[in-house]
Enzyme design. Structure first.
Site, PDB file in Angstrom:
ATOM      1  N   MET A  95     -12.370   2.584  -1.138  1.00 51.32           N
ATOM      2  CA  MET A  95     -13.100   2.773   0.112  1.00 51.32           C
ATOM      3  C   MET A  95     -13.936   4.041  -0.043  1.00 51.32           C
ATOM      4  O   MET A  95     -13.659   5.104   0.537  1.00 51.32           O
ATOM      5  CB  MET A  95     -12.110   2.873   1.284  1.00 51.32           C
ATOM      6  CG  MET A  95     -11.410   1.551   1.567  1.00 51.32           C
ATOM      7  SD  MET A  95      -9.973   1.693   2.645  1.00 51.32           S
ATOM      8  CE  MET A  95      -8.706   2.065   1.406  1.00 51.32           C
TER       9      MET A  95
ATOM     10  N   MET B 257     -10.756  -7.609   5.108  1.00 51.00           N
ATOM     11  CA  MET B 257     -10.078  -6.557   5.869  1.00 51.00           C
ATOM     12  C   MET B 257      -9.678  -7.075   7.235  1.00 51.00           C
ATOM     13  O   MET B 257     -10.503  -7.666   7.942  1.00 51.00           O
ATOM     14  CB  MET B 257     -10.976  -5.332   6.013  1.00 51.00           C
ATOM     15  CG  MET B 257     -11.249  -4.578   4.712  1.00 51.00           C
ATOM     16  SD  MET B 257      -9.759  -3.977   3.916  1.00 51.00           S
ATOM     17  CE  MET B 257      -9.184  -2.750   5.114  1.00 51.00           C
TER      18      MET B 257
ATOM     19  N   GLY C 216      -9.584   2.857   6.738  1.00 56.68           N
ATOM     20  CA  GLY C 216      -9.490   4.307   6.897  1.00 56.68           C
ATOM     21  C   GLY C 216      -8.093   4.797   7.186  1.00 56.68           C
ATOM     22  O   GLY C 216      -7.737   5.904   6.809  1.00 56.68           O
TER      23      GLY C 216
ATOM     24  N   GLY D 113      -2.490  -4.189   9.052  1.00 57.10           N
ATOM     25  CA  GLY D 113      -1.704  -4.761  10.139  1.00 57.10           C
ATOM     26  C   GLY D 113      -0.893  -5.971   9.741  1.00 57.10           C
ATOM     27  O   GLY D 113      -0.453  -6.757  10.594  1.00 57.10           O
TER      28      GLY D 113
ATOM     29  N   MET E  97      -9.698   6.702  -0.570  1.00 57.53           N
ATOM     30  CA  MET E  97     -10.685   6.996   0.470  1.00 57.53           C
ATOM     31  C   MET E  97     -11.382   8.321   0.181  1.00 57.53           C
ATOM     32  O   MET E  97     -10.723   9.296  -0.204  1.00 57.53           O
ATOM     33  CB  MET E  97      -9.982   7.071   1.829  1.00 57.53           C
ATOM     34  CG  MET E  97      -9.205   5.811   2.175  1.00 57.53           C
ATOM     35  SD  MET E  97      -8.384   5.966   3.775  1.00 57.53           S
ATOM     36  CE  MET E  97      -7.271   4.541   3.706  1.00 57.53           C
TER      37      MET E  97
ATOM     38  N   ASP F 209      -5.635  -7.166   4.258  1.00 58.63           N
ATOM     39  CA  ASP F 209      -5.181  -5.779   4.240  1.00 58.63           C
ATOM     40  C   ASP F 209      -5.396  -5.166   5.622  1.00 58.63           C
ATOM     41  O   ASP F 209      -6.531  -5.054   6.089  1.00 58.63           O
ATOM     42  CB  ASP F 209      -6.010  -5.016   3.186  1.00 58.63           C
ATOM     43  CG  ASP F 209      -5.653  -3.551   3.086  1.00 58.63           C
ATOM     44  OD1 ASP F 209      -6.268  -2.860   2.242  1.00 58.63           O
ATOM     45  OD2 ASP F 209      -4.777  -3.085   3.826  1.00 58.63           O
TER      46      ASP F 209
ATOM     47  N   GLY G 119      -3.706   3.635   7.839  1.00 55.73           N
ATOM     48  CA  GLY G 119      -2.622   2.663   7.943  1.00 55.73           C
ATOM     49  C   GLY G 119      -2.134   2.621   9.375  1.00 55.73           C
ATOM     50  O   GLY G 119      -2.538   3.427  10.218  1.00 55.73           O
TER      51      GLY G 119
ATOM     52  N   SER H 170       0.870  -1.174   0.000  1.00 57.11           N
ATOM     53  CA  SER H 170       0.000   0.000   0.000  1.00 57.11           C
ATOM     54  C   SER H 170       0.904   1.220   0.000  1.00 57.11           C
ATOM     55  O   SER H 170       1.835   1.302   0.807  1.00 57.11           O
ATOM     56  CB  SER H 170      -0.873   0.019   1.256  1.00 57.11           C
ATOM     57  OG  SER H 170      -1.392   1.330   1.462  1.00 57.11           O
TER      58      SER H 170
ATOM     59  N   HIS I  78      -8.116   0.044  -4.241  1.00 61.68           N
ATOM     60  CA  HIS I  78      -8.997  -0.372  -3.143  1.00 61.68           C
ATOM     61  C   HIS I  78      -9.939   0.801  -2.888  1.00 61.68           C
ATOM     62  O   HIS I  78      -9.548   1.788  -2.260  1.00 61.68           O
ATOM     63  CB  HIS I  78      -8.148  -0.706  -1.927  1.00 61.68           C
ATOM     64  CG  HIS I  78      -8.922  -1.055  -0.696  1.00 61.68           C
ATOM     65  ND1 HIS I  78      -8.336  -1.175   0.533  1.00 61.68           N
ATOM     66  CD2 HIS I  78     -10.238  -1.319  -0.501  1.00 61.68           C
ATOM     67  CE1 HIS I  78      -9.253  -1.492   1.435  1.00 61.68           C
ATOM     68  NE2 HIS I  78     -10.421  -1.572   0.838  1.00 61.68           N
TER      69      HIS I  78
ATOM     70  N   ASP J 241      -4.827   2.841  -1.832  1.00 62.53           N
ATOM     71  CA  ASP J 241      -5.920   2.985  -0.868  1.00 62.53           C
ATOM     72  C   ASP J 241      -6.651   4.291  -1.134  1.00 62.53           C
ATOM     73  O   ASP J 241      -6.191   5.366  -0.756  1.00 62.53           O
ATOM     74  CB  ASP J 241      -5.371   2.940   0.556  1.00 62.53           C
ATOM     75  CG  ASP J 241      -5.107   1.513   0.991  1.00 62.53           C
ATOM     76  OD1 ASP J 241      -4.021   1.235   1.519  1.00 62.53           O
ATOM     77  OD2 ASP J 241      -6.003   0.671   0.784  1.00 62.53           O
TER      78      ASP J 241
ATOM     79  N   HIS K 120      -0.902  -1.364  -4.446  1.00 62.96           N
ATOM     80  CA  HIS K 120      -2.248  -1.272  -3.867  1.00 62.96           C
ATOM     81  C   HIS K 120      -2.507   0.184  -3.507  1.00 62.96           C
ATOM     82  O   HIS K 120      -1.833   0.749  -2.645  1.00 62.96           O
ATOM     83  CB  HIS K 120      -2.302  -2.169  -2.621  1.00 62.96           C
ATOM     84  CG  HIS K 120      -3.598  -2.211  -1.903  1.00 62.96           C
ATOM     85  ND1 HIS K 120      -4.583  -3.147  -2.153  1.00 62.96           N
ATOM     86  CD2 HIS K 120      -4.080  -1.421  -0.915  1.00 62.96           C
ATOM     87  CE1 HIS K 120      -5.608  -2.933  -1.333  1.00 62.96           C
ATOM     88  NE2 HIS K 120      -5.335  -1.910  -0.579  1.00 62.96           N
TER      89      HIS K 120
ATOM     90  N   SER L 256       2.723  -0.035   6.473  1.00 61.78           N
ATOM     91  CA  SER L 256       3.685   0.295   7.548  1.00 61.78           C
ATOM     92  C   SER L 256       4.852  -0.683   7.600  1.00 61.78           C
ATOM     93  O   SER L 256       5.997  -0.274   7.772  1.00 61.78           O
ATOM     94  CB  SER L 256       2.972   0.282   8.910  1.00 61.78           C
ATOM     95  OG  SER L 256       1.800   1.047   8.847  1.00 61.78           O
TER      96      SER L 256
HETATM   97  C1  DX5 Z   1      -6.919   0.676   5.655  1.00 60.67           C
HETATM   98  C2  DX5 Z   1      -5.830   0.575   4.633  1.00 60.67           C
HETATM   99  C3  DX5 Z   1      -4.598  -0.016   5.319  1.00 60.67           C
HETATM  100  C4  DX5 Z   1      -3.372  -0.010   4.461  1.00 60.67           C
HETATM  101  C5  DX5 Z   1      -2.290  -0.902   5.058  1.00 60.67           C
HETATM  102  O1  DX5 Z   1      -8.001   1.343   5.130  1.00 60.67           O
HETATM  103  O2  DX5 Z   1      -6.268  -0.238   3.551  1.00 60.67           O
HETATM  104  O3  DX5 Z   1      -4.913  -1.318   5.710  1.00 60.67           O
HETATM  105  O4  DX5 Z   1      -3.672  -0.447   3.219  1.00 60.67           O
HETATM  106  O5  DX5 Z   1      -1.940  -0.348   6.238  1.00 60.67           O
HETATM  107  P1  DX5 Z   1      -0.869  -1.049   7.208  1.00 60.67           P
HETATM  108  O6  DX5 Z   1      -0.131  -2.091   6.420  1.00 60.67           O
HETATM  109  O7  DX5 Z   1       0.022   0.063   7.638  1.00 60.67           O
HETATM  110  O8  DX5 Z   1      -1.689  -1.643   8.306  1.00 60.67           O
HETATM  111 ZN    ZN Z   2      -6.278  -1.237   1.204  1.00 62.78          ZN
END
Ligand code: DX5
Ligand code: ZN
Length: 228
Positions: A70, A139, A144, A181, A39, A179, A146, A10, A68, A37, A35, A202
């Site tokens: 959202m 998920m 929302g 953590g 939003m 996706d 990272g 991401s 993705h 993200d 990927h 992250s």
């Molecule tokens: C949430 C995002 C996160 C991101 C990954 O909406 O989709 O999950 O992609 O974030 P990390 O890998 O830092 O948890």
């Molecule tokens: Zn994502």
């Protein structure tokens, strides 16, 4: 043949003042796809990038782009992200009143479609659209932001989705992506539960040893899991 393990960075945590450089570095580090993200500040309490940002980086890499979404209105935005260079669009079941129609529309525009389900959403919502998708995204955080903690209670759901895909004879067609953590300490459990595509933000951008180490470490930890 089951779909291969893939690491999908991401770029949410990227330095957006040098996004092209970051994406080139992720490709050089062995990432399999990018990927995005996306939003809208409505479906999730955060606002990120639009299609013009994606388009500005398209020529910097040969990696596939997945968006993705959202967002509340995936039908409105889908064409723009396909024009921007995304070959796969992932929509949220919770945001799509007519999910079947939305997925058919994405396919008609030449992209492949995926469905994402939030932690509270039962996986039954995808049962009637398996023929229209090439990815299910379970998920492992509430969308929302990272940097959130992995929700381990999603593992039974990941296992049920994996069993559903396999029983439908679609394990060579449909990726099971997670996706949120995903890190060195959580990827093995997600792989054991049945995921094969791992979104990480992250874990990649905060690795002091850099992208190549982070991508290789995540991949080796996933590959080390012996799956049933
Ligand atoms: C949430 C995002 C996160 C991101 C990954 O909406 O989709 O999950 O992609 O974030 P990390 O890998 O830092 O948890
Ligand atoms: Zn994502």
């Amino acid at each position: 043949m089951p779909k291969p393990i893939q690491i999908a960075p991401s770029v949410l945590p990227a330095d957006f003042s040098k996004l092209g450089d970051e994406i080139r570095a992720l490709e050089a580090a062995g990432a399999d796809r990018i990927h995005w993200d996306v939003m809208d500040g409505q479906f999730v309490p955060n606002l990120t990038i639009g299609p013009d940002v994606v388009a500005s980086t398209r020529s910097h890499t040969s990696l596939p782009f997945e968006a993705h979404l959202m967002v509340l209105d995936a039908d409105l935005l889908a064409p723009r992200f396909i024009e921007a260079g995304c070959s796969r669009l992932i929509v949220h079941a919770e945001a799509c009143t007519h999910l079947h129609r939305t997925l058919e529309s994405i396919q008609s525009m030449g992209a492949t479609a995926g469905v994402s389900i939030n932690p509270h959403t039962h996986y039954h919502v995808i049962e009637q659209v398996l023929d229209l998708i090439d990815l299910v995204l379970v998920m492992t955080v509430n969308p929302g932001f990272g940097g959130q903690s992995y929700i381990a209670t999603m593992e039974p759901k990941i296992r049920k989705v994996r069993d559903l895909i396999n029983k439908a004879g679609l394990s060579d067609k449909i990726d099971l992506e997670v996706d949120g953590g995903i890190s060195a300490t959580t990827i093995a459990a997600a792989r054991t539960a049945g995921a094969n595509v791992f979104v990480a933000g992250s874990a990649l951008f905060k690795d002091p040893k850099g992208f190549s180490h982070a991508v290789a470490d995540l991949r080796s930890r996933a590959e080390a899991v012996v799956t049933a």
